[in-house]
Design a protein around this motif. Structure first.
Motif, PDB file in Angstrom:
ATOM      1  N   ALA A  76     -43.639 -55.127  -0.663  1.00  0.00           N
ATOM      2  CA  ALA A  76     -42.567 -55.547   0.247  1.00  0.00           C
ATOM      3  C   ALA A  76     -41.643 -56.584  -0.388  1.00  0.00           C
ATOM      4  O   ALA A  76     -40.768 -57.123   0.299  1.00  0.00           O
ATOM      5  CB  ALA A  76     -43.171 -56.117   1.528  1.00  0.00           C
ATOM      6  N   ALA A  77     -41.810 -56.843  -1.678  1.00  0.00           N
ATOM      7  CA  ALA A  77     -41.075 -57.933  -2.322  1.00  0.00           C
ATOM      8  C   ALA A  77     -39.561 -57.781  -2.206  1.00  0.00           C
ATOM      9  O   ALA A  77     -38.847 -58.777  -2.004  1.00  0.00           O
ATOM     10  CB  ALA A  77     -41.481 -58.030  -3.791  1.00  0.00           C
ATOM     11  N   GLN A  78     -39.063 -56.562  -2.323  1.00  0.00           N
ATOM     12  CA  GLN A  78     -37.612 -56.360  -2.285  1.00  0.00           C
ATOM     13  C   GLN A  78     -37.066 -56.561  -0.874  1.00  0.00           C
ATOM     14  O   GLN A  78     -36.091 -57.295  -0.678  1.00  0.00           O
ATOM     15  CB  GLN A  78     -37.266 -54.966  -2.816  1.00  0.00           C
ATOM     16  N   THR A  79     -37.694 -55.915   0.116  1.00  0.00           N
ATOM     17  CA  THR A  79     -37.194 -56.057   1.490  1.00  0.00           C
ATOM     18  C   THR A  79     -37.412 -57.470   2.020  1.00  0.00           C
ATOM     19  O   THR A  79     -36.622 -57.954   2.836  1.00  0.00           O
ATOM     20  CB  THR A  79     -37.878 -55.049   2.430  1.00  0.00           C
ATOM     21  N   ALA A  80     -38.465 -58.144   1.564  1.00  0.00           N
ATOM     22  CA  ALA A  80     -38.740 -59.509   2.008  1.00  0.00           C
ATOM     23  C   ALA A  80     -37.974 -60.539   1.181  1.00  0.00           C
ATOM     24  O   ALA A  80     -37.999 -61.732   1.497  1.00  0.00           O
ATOM     25  CB  ALA A  80     -40.237 -59.797   1.922  1.00  0.00           C
ATOM     26  N   ARG A  81     -37.322 -60.079   0.127  1.00  0.00           N
ATOM     27  CA  ARG A  81     -36.534 -60.931  -0.773  1.00  0.00           C
ATOM     28  C   ARG A  81     -37.391 -62.061  -1.359  1.00  0.00           C
ATOM     29  O   ARG A  81     -37.027 -63.232  -1.328  1.00  0.00           O
ATOM     30  CB  ARG A  81     -35.307 -61.495  -0.063  1.00  0.00           C
ATOM     31  N   LEU A  82     -38.531 -61.665  -1.906  1.00  0.00           N
ATOM     32  CA  LEU A  82     -39.419 -62.628  -2.544  1.00  0.00           C
ATOM     33  C   LEU A  82     -38.953 -62.911  -3.974  1.00  0.00           C
ATOM     34  O   LEU A  82     -38.448 -62.033  -4.661  1.00  0.00           O
ATOM     35  CB  LEU A  82     -40.848 -62.086  -2.568  1.00  0.00           C
ATOM     36  N   ASP A  83     -39.161 -64.147  -4.398  1.00  0.00           N
ATOM     37  CA  ASP A  83     -38.769 -64.545  -5.748  1.00  0.00           C
ATOM     38  C   ASP A  83     -39.936 -64.530  -6.721  1.00  0.00           C
ATOM     39  O   ASP A  83     -39.738 -64.634  -7.933  1.00  0.00           O
ATOM     40  CB  ASP A  83     -38.150 -65.947  -5.714  1.00  0.00           C
ATOM     41  N   GLY A  84     -41.152 -64.431  -6.208  1.00  0.00           N
ATOM     42  CA  GLY A  84     -42.323 -64.400  -7.071  1.00  0.00           C
ATOM     43  C   GLY A  84     -43.574 -64.142  -6.268  1.00  0.00           C
ATOM     44  O   GLY A  84     -43.624 -64.436  -5.071  1.00  0.00           O
ATOM     45  N   VAL A  85     -44.594 -63.575  -6.912  1.00  0.00           N
ATOM     46  CA  VAL A  85     -45.855 -63.245  -6.241  1.00  0.00           C
ATOM     47  C   VAL A  85     -47.022 -63.629  -7.143  1.00  0.00           C
ATOM     48  O   VAL A  85     -47.024 -63.312  -8.338  1.00  0.00           O
ATOM     49  CB  VAL A  85     -45.958 -61.737  -5.914  1.00  0.00           C
ATOM     50  N   VAL A  86     -48.012 -64.307  -6.570  1.00  0.00           N
ATOM     51  CA  VAL A  86     -49.283 -64.534  -7.232  1.00  0.00           C
ATOM     52  C   VAL A  86     -50.289 -63.598  -6.573  1.00  0.00           C
ATOM     53  O   VAL A  86     -50.555 -63.710  -5.369  1.00  0.00           O
ATOM     54  CB  VAL A  86     -49.745 -66.000  -7.114  1.00  0.00           C
ATOM     55  N   ALA A  87     -50.819 -62.667  -7.349  1.00  0.00           N
ATOM     56  CA  ALA A  87     -51.722 -61.636  -6.827  1.00  0.00           C
ATOM     57  C   ALA A  87     -53.141 -61.892  -7.318  1.00  0.00           C
ATOM     58  O   ALA A  87     -53.361 -62.072  -8.520  1.00  0.00           O
ATOM     59  CB  ALA A  87     -51.255 -60.255  -7.294  1.00  0.00           C
ATOM     60  N   TRP A  88     -54.085 -61.906  -6.376  1.00  0.00           N
ATOM     61  CA  TRP A  88     -55.494 -62.100  -6.740  1.00  0.00           C
ATOM     62  C   TRP A  88     -56.279 -60.829  -6.416  1.00  0.00           C
ATOM     63  O   TRP A  88     -56.324 -60.399  -5.264  1.00  0.00           O
ATOM     64  CB  TRP A  88     -56.063 -63.297  -5.975  1.00  0.00           C
ATOM     65  N   ASP A  89     -56.878 -60.242  -7.427  1.00  0.00           N
ATOM     66  CA  ASP A  89     -57.676 -59.021  -7.287  1.00  0.00           C
ATOM     67  C   ASP A  89     -56.928 -57.948  -6.493  1.00  0.00           C
ATOM     68  O   ASP A  89     -57.459 -57.334  -5.556  1.00  0.00           O
ATOM     69  CB  ASP A  89     -59.025 -59.327  -6.617  1.00  0.00           C
ATOM     70  N   ALA A  90     -55.676 -57.726  -6.880  1.00  0.00           N
ATOM     71  CA  ALA A  90     -54.881 -56.671  -6.242  1.00  0.00           C
ATOM     72  C   ALA A  90     -55.565 -55.320  -6.422  1.00  0.00           C
ATOM     73  O   ALA A  90     -56.257 -55.072  -7.411  1.00  0.00           O
ATOM     74  CB  ALA A  90     -53.484 -56.634  -6.850  1.00  0.00           C
ATOM     75  N   ILE A  91     -55.377 -54.434  -5.451  1.00  0.00           N
ATOM     76  CA  ILE A  91     -55.988 -53.105  -5.504  1.00  0.00           C
ATOM     77  C   ILE A  91     -55.184 -52.225  -6.451  1.00  0.00           C
ATOM     78  O   ILE A  91     -53.983 -52.013  -6.256  1.00  0.00           O
ATOM     79  CB  ILE A  91     -56.042 -52.473  -4.100  1.00  0.00           C
ATOM     80  N   THR A  92     -55.849 -51.694  -7.459  1.00  0.00           N
ATOM     81  CA  THR A  92     -55.192 -50.819  -8.429  1.00  0.00           C
ATOM     82  C   THR A  92     -55.476 -49.344  -8.161  1.00  0.00           C
ATOM     83  O   THR A  92     -54.785 -48.480  -8.700  1.00  0.00           O
ATOM     84  CB  THR A  92     -55.651 -51.168  -9.850  1.00  0.00           C
ATOM     85  N   ASP A  93     -56.487 -49.069  -7.363  1.00  0.00           N
ATOM     86  CA  ASP A  93     -56.888 -47.683  -7.090  1.00  0.00           C
ATOM     87  C   ASP A  93     -57.281 -47.567  -5.621  1.00  0.00           C
ATOM     88  O   ASP A  93     -58.376 -47.934  -5.220  1.00  0.00           O
ATOM     89  CB  ASP A  93     -58.066 -47.306  -7.990  1.00  0.00           C
ATOM     90  N   GLY A  94     -56.355 -47.060  -4.804  1.00  0.00           N
ATOM     91  CA  GLY A  94     -56.609 -46.957  -3.369  1.00  0.00           C
ATOM     92  C   GLY A  94     -57.777 -46.041  -3.042  1.00  0.00           C
ATOM     93  O   GLY A  94     -58.553 -46.315  -2.121  1.00  0.00           O
TER      94      GLY A  94
END
Length: 258
Positions: A123-141
Protein backbone atom coordinates in the motif's frame (compact mmCIF):
# COMPACT_ATOMS: atom_id res chain seq x y z
CA UNK A 1 16.69 14.64 30.91
CA UNK A 2 14.57 13.26 28.08
CA UNK A 3 10.84 13.63 28.61
CA UNK A 4 8.98 10.34 28.77
CA UNK A 5 5.88 10.21 26.61
CA UNK A 6 3.22 7.82 27.87
CA UNK A 7 0.14 9.44 26.35
CA UNK A 8 -1.83 7.37 23.86
CA UNK A 9 -5.16 8.54 22.51
CA UNK A 10 -7.65 5.79 21.60
CA UNK A 11 -10.15 6.72 18.89
CA UNK A 12 -12.20 5.44 15.95
CA UNK A 13 -11.56 6.75 12.46
CA UNK A 14 -12.28 6.13 8.79
CA UNK A 15 -15.31 7.05 6.64
CA UNK A 16 -17.68 5.11 8.90
CA UNK A 17 -15.56 5.32 12.07
CA UNK A 18 -15.06 1.57 11.73
CA UNK A 19 -11.31 1.47 12.36
CA UNK A 20 -9.79 1.62 15.84
CA UNK A 21 -6.39 3.06 16.64
CA UNK A 22 -4.10 4.67 19.18
CA UNK A 23 -2.33 7.94 18.44
CA UNK A 24 0.95 8.53 20.28
CA UNK A 25 1.92 12.22 20.15
CA UNK A 26 5.59 13.16 20.23
CA UNK A 27 7.28 15.60 22.60
CA UNK A 28 8.65 17.62 19.69
CA UNK A 29 7.57 17.88 16.06
CA UNK A 30 10.21 16.43 13.75
CA UNK A 31 8.33 16.54 10.45
CA UNK A 32 8.08 12.74 10.28
CA UNK A 33 5.49 10.32 11.67
CA UNK A 34 5.32 6.52 11.81
CA UNK A 35 2.45 4.17 11.01
CA UNK A 36 2.58 0.75 12.71
CA UNK A 37 0.93 -1.92 10.56
CA UNK A 38 0.13 -5.04 12.62
CA UNK A 39 0.38 -8.67 11.55
CA UNK A 40 -2.73 -10.88 11.38
CA UNK A 41 -4.45 -13.23 13.80
CA UNK A 42 -2.52 -14.76 16.66
CA UNK A 43 0.64 -13.03 15.44
CA UNK A 44 -1.03 -9.67 16.06
CA UNK A 45 -1.77 -10.72 19.65
CA UNK A 46 1.79 -11.94 20.19
CA UNK A 47 3.17 -8.61 18.91
CA UNK A 48 0.71 -6.32 20.74
CA UNK A 49 2.98 -5.34 23.61
CA UNK A 50 6.02 -5.03 21.34
CA UNK A 51 4.10 -2.61 19.09
CA UNK A 52 3.04 -0.55 22.10
CA UNK A 53 6.62 -0.38 23.38
CA UNK A 54 7.87 0.63 19.94
CA UNK A 55 5.21 3.35 19.71
CA UNK A 56 6.24 4.82 23.07
CA UNK A 57 9.94 4.65 22.17
CA UNK A 58 9.39 6.41 18.84
CA UNK A 59 7.19 9.10 20.42
CA UNK A 60 9.86 9.76 23.04
CA UNK A 61 12.42 10.26 20.27
CA UNK A 62 10.23 12.81 18.47
CA UNK A 63 8.26 10.64 16.02
CA UNK A 64 4.46 10.62 16.52
CA UNK A 65 2.89 7.21 15.91
CA UNK A 66 -0.43 5.69 14.91
CA UNK A 67 -1.04 2.00 15.59
CA UNK A 68 -4.35 0.56 14.45
CA UNK A 69 -6.46 -2.54 13.77
CA UNK A 70 -7.61 -3.53 10.28
CA UNK A 71 -11.31 -4.03 9.61
CA UNK A 72 -12.27 -7.45 10.97
CA UNK A 73 -9.43 -7.51 13.51
CA UNK A 74 -8.78 -6.31 17.05
CA UNK A 75 -11.15 -3.57 18.21
CA UNK A 76 -12.12 -2.39 14.73
CA UNK A 77 -15.56 -3.19 13.34
CA UNK A 78 -16.29 -6.49 11.59
CA UNK A 79 -15.66 -10.07 12.69
CA UNK A 80 -12.56 -12.04 11.73
CA UNK A 81 -14.41 -13.69 8.82
CA UNK A 82 -14.66 -10.22 7.22
CA UNK A 83 -10.89 -9.69 7.08
CA UNK A 84 -9.52 -9.77 3.53
CA UNK A 85 -6.40 -8.54 1.80
CA UNK A 86 -7.71 -5.74 -0.49
CA UNK A 87 -9.58 -4.15 2.43
CA UNK A 88 -6.44 -4.50 4.56
CA UNK A 89 -4.47 -2.44 2.02
CA UNK A 90 -7.23 0.14 1.86
CA UNK A 91 -7.13 0.40 5.66
CA UNK A 92 -3.40 1.13 5.55
CA UNK A 93 -4.09 4.06 3.20
CA UNK A 94 -6.94 5.26 5.45
CA UNK A 95 -4.73 5.06 8.53
CA UNK A 96 -1.92 6.90 6.74
CA UNK A 97 -4.29 9.72 5.81
CA UNK A 98 -5.52 9.91 9.41
CA UNK A 99 -1.96 10.06 10.76
CA UNK A 100 -1.02 12.74 8.24
CA UNK A 101 -4.06 14.77 9.33
CA UNK A 102 -3.22 14.50 13.02
CA UNK A 103 0.49 15.07 12.50
CA UNK A 104 0.03 17.98 10.14
CA UNK A 105 1.74 16.55 7.06
CA UNK A 106 5.41 15.83 6.46
CA UNK A 107 7.16 12.52 5.84
CA UNK A 108 5.39 9.29 6.69
CA UNK A 109 7.17 6.02 7.47
CA UNK A 110 5.78 2.60 8.35
CA UNK A 111 6.82 -0.45 10.34
CA UNK A 112 5.21 -3.85 9.88
CA UNK A 113 5.76 -7.41 11.05
CA UNK A 114 4.82 -10.44 8.92
CA UNK A 115 1.66 -9.62 6.92
CA UNK A 116 1.81 -6.13 8.40
CA UNK A 117 5.08 -5.62 6.53
CA UNK A 118 3.49 -6.86 3.29
CA UNK A 119 0.52 -4.56 3.80
CA UNK A 120 2.74 -1.51 4.29
CA UNK A 121 4.85 -2.37 1.23
CA UNK A 122 1.88 -3.16 -1.02
CA UNK A 123 0.00 0.00 0.00
CA UNK A 124 3.06 2.27 -0.01
CA UNK A 125 2.08 4.15 -3.18
CA UNK A 126 -1.58 4.77 -2.33
CA UNK A 127 -0.67 5.60 1.29
CA UNK A 128 2.17 7.86 0.07
CA UNK A 129 4.73 6.30 2.39
CA UNK A 130 8.31 7.55 2.30
CA UNK A 131 9.89 4.44 3.80
CA UNK A 132 9.11 1.03 5.30
CA UNK A 133 10.87 -1.10 7.90
CA UNK A 134 9.74 -4.70 7.34
CA UNK A 135 10.25 -7.45 9.91
CA UNK A 136 9.92 -11.06 8.74
CA UNK A 137 7.81 -10.05 5.75
CA UNK A 138 5.99 -12.92 4.03
CA UNK A 139 7.81 -13.97 0.87
CA UNK A 140 5.65 -16.99 0.03
CA UNK A 141 1.91 -16.73 0.63
CA UNK A 142 1.30 -20.40 -0.17
CA UNK A 143 3.85 -21.41 2.47
CA UNK A 144 2.04 -19.20 5.00
CA UNK A 145 -1.30 -20.85 4.22
CA UNK A 146 0.28 -24.30 4.64
CA UNK A 147 1.79 -23.17 7.93
CA UNK A 148 -1.52 -21.89 9.30
CA UNK A 149 -3.29 -25.08 8.17
CA UNK A 150 -0.67 -27.28 9.80
CA UNK A 151 -0.85 -25.36 13.08
CA UNK A 152 -4.64 -25.56 13.12
CA UNK A 153 -4.51 -29.30 12.41
CA UNK A 154 -2.22 -29.74 15.42
CA UNK A 155 -4.59 -27.73 17.60
CA UNK A 156 -7.47 -30.09 16.71
CA UNK A 157 -5.89 -32.88 18.72
CA UNK A 158 -4.04 -30.80 21.32
CA UNK A 159 -5.05 -32.25 24.70
CA UNK A 160 -2.84 -29.75 26.52
CA UNK A 161 -5.26 -26.98 25.52
CA UNK A 162 -8.56 -28.87 25.14
CA UNK A 163 -10.23 -31.58 27.20
CA UNK A 164 -11.08 -33.66 24.14
CA UNK A 165 -9.69 -33.90 20.61
CA UNK A 166 -11.71 -32.28 17.81
CA UNK A 167 -10.78 -34.38 14.76
CA UNK A 168 -13.91 -33.46 12.82
CA UNK A 169 -13.25 -29.70 12.97
CA UNK A 170 -12.85 -28.28 9.46
CA UNK A 171 -9.46 -26.56 9.47
CA UNK A 172 -10.29 -24.79 6.21
CA UNK A 173 -12.50 -22.35 8.18
CA UNK A 174 -10.07 -21.79 11.05
CA UNK A 175 -6.54 -20.55 11.48
CA UNK A 176 -4.88 -20.55 14.93
CA UNK A 177 -7.48 -18.91 17.12
CA UNK A 178 -9.37 -17.10 14.35
CA UNK A 179 -12.10 -17.77 11.83
CA UNK A 180 -11.02 -17.36 8.23
CA UNK A 181 -12.63 -17.55 4.78
CA UNK A 182 -11.99 -19.14 1.41
CA UNK A 183 -11.71 -15.63 0.02
CA UNK A 184 -8.78 -14.74 2.28
CA UNK A 185 -7.20 -18.14 1.72
CA UNK A 186 -7.23 -17.57 -2.06
CA UNK A 187 -5.82 -14.07 -1.66
CA UNK A 188 -2.93 -15.21 0.52
CA UNK A 189 -2.12 -18.16 -1.75
CA UNK A 190 -1.27 -15.59 -4.43
CA UNK A 191 0.62 -13.27 -2.08
CA UNK A 192 4.14 -12.26 -3.08
CA UNK A 193 6.55 -9.75 -1.60
CA UNK A 194 6.37 -6.34 -3.28
CA UNK A 195 9.20 -3.82 -3.24
CA UNK A 196 7.68 -0.38 -3.86
CA UNK A 197 11.05 1.17 -4.65
CA UNK A 198 11.18 3.48 -1.63
CA UNK A 199 13.55 3.56 1.34
CA UNK A 200 13.32 0.20 3.07
CA UNK A 201 14.97 -1.97 5.71
CA UNK A 202 14.48 -5.73 5.83
CA UNK A 203 14.76 -7.12 9.36
CA UNK A 204 14.92 -10.90 9.65
CA UNK A 205 14.75 -13.05 12.76
CA UNK A 206 17.57 -15.47 13.54
CA UNK A 207 15.39 -18.47 12.65
CA UNK A 208 13.10 -17.46 9.75
CA UNK A 209 10.31 -19.85 8.78
CA UNK A 210 9.59 -21.03 5.24
CA UNK A 211 7.01 -18.30 4.69
CA UNK A 212 9.40 -15.42 5.47
CA UNK A 213 12.74 -16.65 4.11
CA UNK A 214 14.21 -13.87 1.96
CA UNK A 215 15.55 -14.74 -1.47
CA UNK A 216 17.32 -12.59 -4.02
CA UNK A 217 17.40 -9.64 -4.40
CA UNK A 218 16.34 -9.13 -0.78
CA UNK A 219 18.76 -11.56 0.88
CA UNK A 220 21.74 -9.28 0.30
CA UNK A 221 19.84 -6.38 1.91
CA UNK A 222 18.53 -8.13 5.01
CA UNK A 223 19.49 -7.07 8.53
CA UNK A 224 19.64 -9.95 10.99
CA UNK A 225 18.07 -9.41 14.41
CA UNK A 226 18.82 -11.59 17.42
CA UNK A 227 15.23 -12.69 18.05
CA UNK A 228 13.64 -16.08 17.40
CA UNK A 229 9.83 -15.84 17.67
CA UNK A 230 9.26 -19.26 16.03
CA UNK A 231 6.17 -18.15 14.13
CA UNK A 232 5.38 -21.72 13.08
CA UNK A 233 5.64 -23.29 16.57
CA UNK A 234 2.22 -24.20 18.00
CA UNK A 235 3.74 -24.41 21.48
CA UNK A 236 4.54 -20.70 21.35
CA UNK A 237 1.11 -19.40 20.40
CA UNK A 238 0.45 -17.92 23.83
CA UNK A 239 3.92 -16.38 24.21
CA UNK A 240 4.19 -12.63 23.71
CA UNK A 241 7.19 -11.52 21.67
CA UNK A 242 9.35 -9.06 23.58
CA UNK A 243 12.73 -8.21 22.08
CA UNK A 244 14.94 -5.25 22.89
CA UNK A 245 17.22 -6.00 19.91
CA UNK A 246 14.21 -5.91 17.58
CA UNK A 247 12.88 -2.70 19.12
CA UNK A 248 16.26 -1.03 18.87
CA UNK A 249 16.79 -2.15 15.27
CA UNK A 250 13.34 -0.92 14.19
CA UNK A 251 13.75 2.41 16.00
CA UNK A 252 17.25 2.95 14.59
CA UNK A 253 16.21 2.33 10.98
CA UNK A 254 13.12 4.51 11.28
CA UNK A 255 15.16 7.34 12.80
CA UNK A 256 17.67 7.03 9.94
CA UNK A 257 14.85 7.26 7.38
CA UNK A 258 13.30 10.25 9.15
Amino acid sequence: MKARIEAELPFYFGPGKELFGFYHPAAAVTGTAVLLCPPFGVEQIRCHRLYRQLAHSLAESGLPVLRFDYFGTGDSAGDSHAFEWPRCLADVATAAAELRLRHGGGRLLAFGARLGANAALAAAQTARLDGVVAWDAITDGAALVRQYDSMEASLKVDLNRFEVARPDLDVSTQWPGFETSERLRSQLLELRLLDPGIASAWLTSSSPDEASRLGEPYASRQVGVDVAPRWDDVNGLELAILSHPLLEAARRHLKEMA
